[in-house]
Enzyme design. Structure first.
Site, mmCIF file in Angstrom:
data_model
loop_
_atom_site.group_PDB
_atom_site.id
_atom_site.type_symbol
_atom_site.label_atom_id
_atom_site.label_comp_id
_atom_site.label_asym_id
_atom_site.label_seq_id
_atom_site.Cartn_x
_atom_site.Cartn_y
_atom_site.Cartn_z
ATOM 1 N N GLY A 21 25.645 -21.817 -0.237
ATOM 2 C CA GLY A 21 26.413 -20.709 -0.798
ATOM 3 C C GLY A 21 25.656 -19.877 -1.807
ATOM 4 O O GLY A 21 24.452 -19.632 -1.678
ATOM 5 N N ASP A 67 26.870 -36.145 -10.125
ATOM 6 C CA ASP A 67 28.263 -35.745 -10.290
ATOM 7 C C ASP A 67 28.423 -35.266 -11.723
ATOM 8 O O ASP A 67 28.530 -36.073 -12.657
ATOM 9 C CB ASP A 67 29.190 -36.922 -10.000
ATOM 10 C CG ASP A 67 30.667 -36.535 -10.052
ATOM 11 O OD1 ASP A 67 30.983 -35.443 -10.578
ATOM 12 O OD2 ASP A 67 31.505 -37.326 -9.575
ATOM 13 N N TYR A 161 42.870 -22.821 -9.595
ATOM 14 C CA TYR A 161 41.583 -22.128 -9.522
ATOM 15 C C TYR A 161 41.560 -20.938 -10.482
ATOM 16 O O TYR A 161 40.595 -20.748 -11.236
ATOM 17 C CB TYR A 161 41.330 -21.657 -8.094
ATOM 18 C CG TYR A 161 40.012 -20.937 -7.907
ATOM 19 C CD1 TYR A 161 38.823 -21.634 -7.818
ATOM 20 C CD2 TYR A 161 39.974 -19.540 -7.805
ATOM 21 C CE1 TYR A 161 37.612 -20.973 -7.634
ATOM 22 C CE2 TYR A 161 38.773 -18.877 -7.625
ATOM 23 C CZ TYR A 161 37.590 -19.592 -7.548
ATOM 24 O OH TYR A 161 36.402 -18.933 -7.372
ATOM 25 N N LYS A 165 38.972 -20.446 -13.730
ATOM 26 C CA LYS A 165 37.997 -19.364 -13.869
ATOM 27 C C LYS A 165 38.226 -18.553 -15.137
ATOM 28 O O LYS A 165 37.264 -18.066 -15.760
ATOM 29 C CB LYS A 165 38.033 -18.475 -12.629
ATOM 30 C CG LYS A 165 37.446 -19.159 -11.398
ATOM 31 C CD LYS A 165 36.015 -19.625 -11.633
ATOM 32 C CE LYS A 165 35.385 -20.245 -10.403
ATOM 33 N NZ LYS A 165 33.981 -20.646 -10.639
ATOM 34 N N THR A 196 30.897 -17.257 1.760
ATOM 35 C CA THR A 196 30.390 -18.608 1.549
ATOM 36 C C THR A 196 31.290 -19.592 2.290
ATOM 37 O O THR A 196 32.334 -19.212 2.838
ATOM 38 C CB THR A 196 30.381 -18.970 0.057
ATOM 39 O OG1 THR A 196 31.740 -18.985 -0.421
ATOM 40 C CG2 THR A 196 29.573 -17.973 -0.748
#
Length: 256
Positions: A21, A67, A161, A165, A196
């Site tokens: 991506g 991670d 989401y 952001k 992506t």
């Protein structure tokens, strides 16, 4: 102004989420601009991505599986990269996930997963490398935000989401203020719809695609390379007076 200011010759750049991506696009572009590249990703695909970039650019590359939701893992990878590459000048922070679940159906674990990856992991790795940069005279951090940090995208459900952001944007501004005395600049790119793996999942929904295209004045989605171009600028000396900026790269989507 010399065009050399847009290059990263001789610098070390770390790319989280660099396996694919936007992360892969900026890793490849930064290598072509003269940087050595350390890819950090939870996906094993990162090893092949690093090898491809090395073959194409001739630059030193490496892959570190980690991670980054674990602050100890973030600190360890910062130590490992410094040991193998030397001083890190640039961090491109490109990790993120986005499951599309309605607000009434989001299970607690899914909410926590999105915040842990999109906010906490970004912070832990930025903090780890910022500590290195502060001790070594400065650097540049470029994060991936989103137009979803400014608006509520529609029609897809993604409250977690959008929240994450918006948090990333405020985190970038806060870090920029506190790290400026250490000569560390912190900025973010806020993309619109990019082709992506994450966005392609929604391309199977023709109703979503129709609306996304109608609401984008340029009537198309971005290629990952178009986001990478802006990220490279923000990381380079050409953007030497920019910090705390959230740069929208959305084809005009948020202009309506």
């Amino acid at each position: 102004m010399s065009l050399e200011q847009f290059r990263l010759d001789g610098k070390v750049a770390v790319v989280t989420g660099g396996a694919r991506g936007i992360g892969y696009a900026i890793a490849s572009l930064a290598a072509s601009a003269g940087a050595d590249i350390a890819i950090v990703d939870v996906l094993d695909q990162g090893a092949a991505s690093a090898e491809e970039i090395a073959a194409e650019s001739g630059r030193k590359t490496g892959f570190y599986k980690a991670d980054l939701r674990d602050p100890e893992a973030a600190g360890a990878v910062a130590d490992d990269v410094e040991r193998d590459f030397g001083r890190v000048a640039v961090l491109f922070n490109c990790i993120g996930i986005n499951p599309n679940t309605g607000v009434l159906e989001i299970p607690p674990q899914e909410w926590q997963d999105v915040i842990n990856v999109n906010v906490n992991a970004q912070f832990f790795v930025a903090q780890a490398f910022a500590r290195k940069m502060a001790a070594q005279g400065g650097g540049s951090i470029v994060a991936i935000g989103s137009d979803s940090g400014f608006i509520v995208d529609k029609p897809q459900p993604q409250a977690h989401y959008n929240t994450s952001k918006a948090a990333v944007h405020q985190m970038v501004k806060s870090m920029a203020v506190e790290l400026a005395p250490h000569k560390i600049r912190v900025n973010a790119v806020a993309p619109g719809y990019v082709l992506t793996e994450m966005t392609k999942r929604g391309l199977s929904n023709t109703e979503w695609v129709k609306l996304w295209e109608e609401m984008t004045p340029m009537k198309r989605f971005a290629e990952p390379s178009e986001i990478a171009n802006v990220m490279l600028f923000l990381a380079s000396d050409a953007a030497s007076y920019m910090t705390g900026s959230i740069v929208l790269v959305d084809g005009g989507y948020t202009c309506w």
